[in-house]
Design a protein around this motif. Structure first.
Motif, PDB file in Angstrom:
ATOM      1  N   SER A   1       0.806  -1.226   0.000  1.00  0.00           N
ATOM      2  CA  SER A   1       0.000   0.000   0.000  1.00  0.00           C
ATOM      3  C   SER A   1       0.833   1.267   0.000  1.00  0.00           C
ATOM      4  O   SER A   1       0.336   2.335  -0.359  1.00  0.00           O
TER       5      SER A   1
ATOM      6  N   ALA B   1      -9.910  -8.405   1.099  1.00  0.00           N
ATOM      7  CA  ALA B   1      -8.683  -7.803   0.567  1.00  0.00           C
ATOM      8  C   ALA B   1      -7.566  -8.844   0.502  1.00  0.00           C
ATOM      9  O   ALA B   1      -6.856  -8.953  -0.515  1.00  0.00           O
TER      10      ALA B   1
ATOM     11  N   ASP C   1     -13.548  -1.545   4.848  1.00  0.00           N
ATOM     12  CA  ASP C   1     -12.396  -1.482   3.941  1.00  0.00           C
ATOM     13  C   ASP C   1     -11.725  -2.842   3.777  1.00  0.00           C
ATOM     14  O   ASP C   1     -11.329  -3.209   2.664  1.00  0.00           O
TER      15      ASP C   1
ATOM     16  N   GLU D   1      -1.959  -4.416  -8.990  1.00  0.00           N
ATOM     17  CA  GLU D   1      -1.594  -4.603 -10.403  1.00  0.00           C
ATOM     18  C   GLU D   1      -0.186  -4.065 -10.674  1.00  0.00           C
ATOM     19  O   GLU D   1       0.642  -4.719 -11.319  1.00  0.00           O
TER      20      GLU D   1
ATOM     21  N   THR E   1      -8.250 -11.346  -2.242  1.00  0.00           N
ATOM     22  CA  THR E   1      -7.986 -10.758  -3.567  1.00  0.00           C
ATOM     23  C   THR E   1      -6.494 -10.749  -3.875  1.00  0.00           C
ATOM     24  O   THR E   1      -6.056 -11.138  -4.972  1.00  0.00           O
TER      25      THR E   1
ATOM     26  N   ARG F   1      -7.228  -1.814   1.632  1.00  0.00           N
ATOM     27  CA  ARG F   1      -7.925  -1.373   0.415  1.00  0.00           C
ATOM     28  C   ARG F   1      -6.929  -0.758  -0.582  1.00  0.00           C
ATOM     29  O   ARG F   1      -6.986  -1.033  -1.775  1.00  0.00           O
ATOM     30  N   GLU F   2      -6.009   0.054  -0.049  1.00  0.00           N
ATOM     31  CA  GLU F   2      -4.994   0.668  -0.906  1.00  0.00           C
ATOM     32  C   GLU F   2      -4.055  -0.387  -1.497  1.00  0.00           C
ATOM     33  O   GLU F   2      -3.604  -0.268  -2.638  1.00  0.00           O
TER      34      GLU F   2
ATOM     35  N   LEU G   1     -13.591  -4.783   1.397  1.00  0.00           N
ATOM     36  CA  LEU G   1     -13.750  -4.101   0.107  1.00  0.00           C
ATOM     37  C   LEU G   1     -15.204  -3.811  -0.244  1.00  0.00           C
ATOM     38  O   LEU G   1     -15.638  -3.942  -1.390  1.00  0.00           O
TER      39      LEU G   1
ATOM     40  N   THR H   1     -10.478   9.499   4.883  1.00  0.00           N
ATOM     41  CA  THR H   1      -9.533   8.659   4.135  1.00  0.00           C
ATOM     42  C   THR H   1      -8.675   9.486   3.171  1.00  0.00           C
ATOM     43  O   THR H   1      -7.492   9.187   2.980  1.00  0.00           O
TER      44      THR H   1
ATOM     45  N   VAL I   1      -4.833  -3.411  -2.323  1.00  0.00           N
ATOM     46  CA  VAL I   1      -5.536  -4.043  -3.453  1.00  0.00           C
ATOM     47  C   VAL I   1      -5.487  -3.124  -4.679  1.00  0.00           C
ATOM     48  O   VAL I   1      -5.266  -3.586  -5.811  1.00  0.00           O
ATOM     49  N   ASP I   2      -5.666  -1.824  -4.448  1.00  0.00           N
ATOM     50  CA  ASP I   2      -5.599  -0.862  -5.568  1.00  0.00           C
ATOM     51  C   ASP I   2      -4.214  -0.850  -6.220  1.00  0.00           C
ATOM     52  O   ASP I   2      -4.083  -0.618  -7.429  1.00  0.00           O
ATOM     53  N   ASN I   3      -3.179  -1.086  -5.423  1.00  0.00           N
ATOM     54  CA  ASN I   3      -1.795  -1.054  -5.941  1.00  0.00           C
ATOM     55  C   ASN I   3      -1.300  -2.414  -6.438  1.00  0.00           C
ATOM     56  O   ASN I   3      -0.155  -2.544  -6.870  1.00  0.00           O
TER      57      ASN I   3
END
Length: 914
Positions: A63, A206, A111, A184, A209, A177-178, A114, A161, A180-182
């Motif tokens: 993250s 999370a 969070d 990829e 995932t 959550r962050e 997700l 946030t 998971v966003d990062n």
């Protein structure tokens, strides 16, 4: 015994994996330590150590955010709250912190799983609208504010946030959550990095995932630790999550599920032991470890797992001294350290912003083990001097200036402790920090013997530095009460870490620290409902049905987590001791856990059930006996020569041991501060007032005008004697004012009784008031002089008959001043203490030739004034007049009593007071 970690490492080695290049991710840092240790047992050559991370560390790395404490989160969230809330309707920080902590937990859950945050907050707001008063036409201000709060949840979340993201910090759920966003970008940048996930069970969305994405991209392997018995039983919660992962993860459609083991069915010695109370469990753990150590010198493969971590201190105190190596995974709670109580006292003292302090608060501080040494100056203990002055002067409240006057050389420390904080957070924190430095300076003088204490002081110094930082950065703390709340919040989460060898000896841990680890012998405590598992606790704003709708964990999933941990401990263990409290307590746990019942119902293992009760030795009550030695006999000779008083003789009748302590050893009862006027103080005031009133009339007949002239003096005289006896105690309010008025009423009613007597035609002549007497008694059996001394409250002539009067402020009834059996007068204290006392006065006055027979003796009871003069009487028909026969009968008993006291062959034997 082969551990799960060893099996995984062996598997990876057999698959020709380069262990140095792997990144191991485990549920906890502790598991990583054990993995590092077992790595050396698997490889047979020197290698670079692989990267070993806990799942929290791995997610933080993903993250690029840093986790912060719950307390700091509260301050950050309050910034958001103030910006989005009208100033006039905003809660204080103290009120805010009570509900905000629950909301932060909900943010965390939303969070981690997700959940689309706008959807769930809109859903919650709509529920409140439907459930409450949105249909009302005329909504009150309270209703509007309530609904506004729910409508603002999404705004709070978004602003909060965004603020955290700008500062590169976050709470656990937001970090997930962050991450998971990062994910990829992480996969693209680490295409050659291999991850091994070991020993996971319950995963949030999370985590699922992240792990699934890494598995699908061939960047990870995952090793579960679940037994076949649980996987095959669809109703067994130990495999609830494993079954879900096997069914729902696409990866396992084409790849094996590693691993389903068969360890649980192996032979095990499992004992379920019921023990009354938590302390009983701690003591039994100690005795069990002693036995295990005798059977096997090493306890290196033994773990004590505390279901209730509050048992840590009792268990540590119960461990056998023979245990040399011990590793404790839990920290020592900072709130249990003696220094914590000092700051509790200090905050309690200053929370009301006053310059005067209650005496008990002052005593608590100056006598505290960390403060008392600061009051030593030139060999004088000024803390004791302060306490003595408080007791002597009956000081209920005192201020800084009075304390400085008592202990002038200690003015600096008094200034530090008792100067008004003036509701200033800066001043309060500054004083606390200076106090810590003062304690440290004193301890530095003898560093070697104070190493542990210095560690305490250091941790508290860190805690107050953190408070100073939070206050200066955010300025949300507006009063001492809020500061104290934040201090308690920080204190509850801080621990003093134990130092030990983590891989050797006995392991003492909490349930969550046992994840991924295996032991041959396991002792699990507090296996009761409400503890293991925790049960239906739901500290959340999100209703149960909304959690179900959004796949958020409920108490069922939380129970399943503990079910897994419990059964995983049993999987590879050979000897298992499950302890539970037989005394159900609704606050700290109920009946024995369902886990024990479940073990009984499974046809796999035979459970050995026992109920252990502590050995309570029969302790016979032995009455204290003081042998009369030669030196003690000499002291009695001196005491006899000084004179026995009627009260000391009745004290001997009541209990010879009390007589020994008070008259022989001269031990006086400690005079505590009287917050409320004590009965003996009231008695002394009334006695002294009547002495002042009647002394001027000594030797003459009283008249009605004489007595009436005393009435206007009651207020002044009573006040004078109260000040004399009660010192600086306050008699102007509360119970003391009532007692002051009672004293006035007692004296006034007594004078009214005298006036009534005189008006009825009776004559009263005052002979003596508070007459001192000291007479000698001839006892042929004793070769030393014996005297009796005492003070008679009043001697008068009533219609020509001499009366010896004893005043009592307590209640005395007519039957309590009568004698039926002379032999009982020196043995039955309850029945005959009052006639014994008045007859002793008569005996002394007769010996001193101060009275002529016949006389009357008795008591005037101020609580029973309607009975008037309660006369001594003999129930055998001799009436109330005392003559030679009466005194001869009494003298025989009196001499026998003194002979008993002075007889070297009769010891002082304690009486059993019923």
């Amino acid at each position: 015994m082969t551990t799960f970690i060893f099996e995984v490492l062996k598997e990876l080695k057999n698959n020709n994996e380069n262990l140095s290049e792997l990144t191991f991710v485990l549920p906890s840092k502790r598991a990583g330590l054990f993995l590092n240790h077992q790595l050396s047992q698997v490889v047979n050559k020197t290698i670079f150590a692989p990267q070993i991370l806990s799942v929290e560390e791995f997610v933080e790395e993903l993250s690029q955010l840093k986790s912060i404490s719950n307390t700091e989160l509260l301050f950050e969230f309050y910034n958001t709250y103030l910006q989005l809330t009208k100033k006039e309707s905003a809660d204080s920080f103290e009120t805010f912190s009570k509900w905000a902590q629950i909301l932060l937990q909900d943010f965390n859950e939303i969070d981690r799983y997700l959940i689309p945050h706008k959807n769930i907050f809109d859903y919650l707001s709509a529920i409140q609208d439907l459930k409450h008063w949105s249909v009302e036409k005329n909504q009150t201000e309270f209703v509007k504010n309530y609904l506004l709060f729910w409508n603002k949840l999404h705004a709070y979340y978004t602003h909060f946030t965004d603020s955290l993201l700008n500062k590169k910090i976050g709470y656990q759920g937001f970090i997930y959550r962050e991450a998971v966003d990062n994910l990829e970008a992480y996969i693209q940048n680490n295409a050659d990095k291999k991850h091994v996930f070991i020993g996971f069970n319950a995963l949030n969305t999370a985590e699922e995932t992240i792990i699934q994405e890494l598995l699908q991209n061939d960047l990870a392997k995952i090793y579960w630790d679940i037994d076949k018995v649980f996987m095959n039983n669809q109703k067994h919660d130990a495999a609830l999550f494993a079954r879900q992962h096997l069914k729902n993860w696409k990866y396992f459609k084409n790849n094996p599920f590693n691993w389903i083991t068969e360890n649980y069915s192996t032979d095990k010695n499992i004992s379920a032991i019921g023990i009354p109370k938590n302390i009983g469990q701690a003591k039994y753990i100690g005795s069990l470890l002693k036995k295990l150590q005798q059977d096997n010198d090493s306890l290196s493969n033994t773990a004590v797992v505390l279901g209730d971590e509050n048992l840590l201190i009792p268990v540590l105190n119960s461990l056998p001294e023979t245990i040399q190596a011990l590793n404790i995974t839990m920290g020592f709670p900072l709130k249990s350290i003696p220094l914590a109580s000092l700051f509790d006292h200090l905050f309690h003292l200053h929370k009301n912003n006053t310059n005067t302090f209650y005496f008990k608060d002052v005593i608590n501080i100056v006598s505290h083990q960390f403060i008392n040494p600061l009051f030593l100056f030139d060999g004088i203990d000024y803390a004791s001097k302060i306490i003595e002055t408080i007791d002597k002067n009956n000081l209920v409240y005192l201020d800084k200036h009075r304390l400085t006057k008592i202990a002038k050389p200690c003015s600096n420390i008094i200034e530090l402790l008792f100067s008004n904080w003036e509701n200033s957070m800066v001043l309060a924190l500054e004083n606390c920090s200076k106090l810590i430095l003062s304690i440290k300076s004193l301890l530095d003088n003898n560093k070697k013997s104070n190493l542990l204490t210095l560690e305490y002081v250091f941790r508290f110094n860190e805690l107050f530095n953190e408070l100073i930082r939070l206050n200066s950065e955010h300025e949300h703390i507006k009063d001492i009460s809020t500061l104290y709340s934040i201090y308690k919040e920080l204190l509850s989460s801080e621990t003093l870490d134990f130092q030990g060898e983590p891989l050797q000896g006995l392991q003492l841990m909490g349930m969550l620290e046992s994840r991924v680890l295996d032991f041959e012998t396991v002792i699990i405590s507090s296996v009761n409902e409400g503890i293991l598992p925790a049960g239906k606790s739901n500290n959340s704003f999100i209703p149960f049905d909304v959690k179900l709708e959004n796949n958020l964990p409920t108490y069922k999933e939380k129970d399943a987590v503990y079910t897994y941990h419990f059964y995983r401990l049993l999987q590879r263990a050979k000897n298992v001791y499950i302890l539970y409290n037989t005394e159900a307590d609704v606050l700290t746990g109920g009946e024995k856990s369902r886990f024990i019942t479940q073990l009984d119902l499974e046809p796999i293992h035979n459970i050995n059930h026992q109920i252990i009760t502590p050995q309570v030795p029969t302790i016979e009550t032995q009455l204290n006996v003081i042998t009369k030695t030669d030196s003690l006999q000499q002291q009695l000779v001196v005491l006899a020569n000084e004179g026995f008083s009627p009260s000391s003789l009745t004290n001997y009748i009541r209990n010879p041991i009390d007589f020994y302590y008070q008259k022989v050893l001269k031990i006086k009862e400690h005079n505590d501060v009287e917050e409320t006027v004590a009965a003996n103080t009231l008695g002394t005031v009334v006695h002294n007032t009547l002495e002042d009133f009647y002394k001027p009339f000594k030797g003459r007949l009283l008249t009605v005008d004489d007595v009436k002239s005393l009435k206007p003096k009651i207020q002044q005289t009573i006040t004078y004697h109260f000040k004399n006896e009660y010192k600086e105690g306050d008699i102007t309010k509360g119970k003391n004012l009532i007692i002051f008025e009672i004293a006035k009423r007692y004296v006034s009613n007594f004078l009214d009784l005298e006036i009534q007597d005189l008006k009825a035609g009776n004559t009263i002549k005052i002979i003596e008031v508070e007459a001192e007497n000291n007479v000698s008694i001839e006892i042929p059996e004793l070769h030393f002089p014996v005297n009796i001394k005492g003070k008679v409250d009043r001697i008068d002539e009533y219609n020509g008959i001499t009366r010896i009067i004893d005043y009592k402020t307590g209640s005395v009834l007519k039957g309590q001043v009568a004698v039926q059996d002379w032999e009982d007068i020196t043995t039955d204290y309850k029945k005959y203490s009052k006639p014994f006392q008045v007859l002793t006065y008569v005996y002394m006055l007769n010996k001193a030739n101060k009275i002529n027979f016949p006389v009357e003796a008795g008591i005037i009871s101020f609580k029973n004034l309607s009975s008037g003069f309660i006369k001594f009487n003999e129930k055998n028909g001799h009436g109330t007049l005392i003559n030679d026969d009466t005194l001869n009968a009494f003298e025989a008993q009196l001499k026998n009593l003194i002979l008993e006291i002075c007889n070297p062959k009769i010891d002082f034997v304690e009486k059993e007071i019923l």
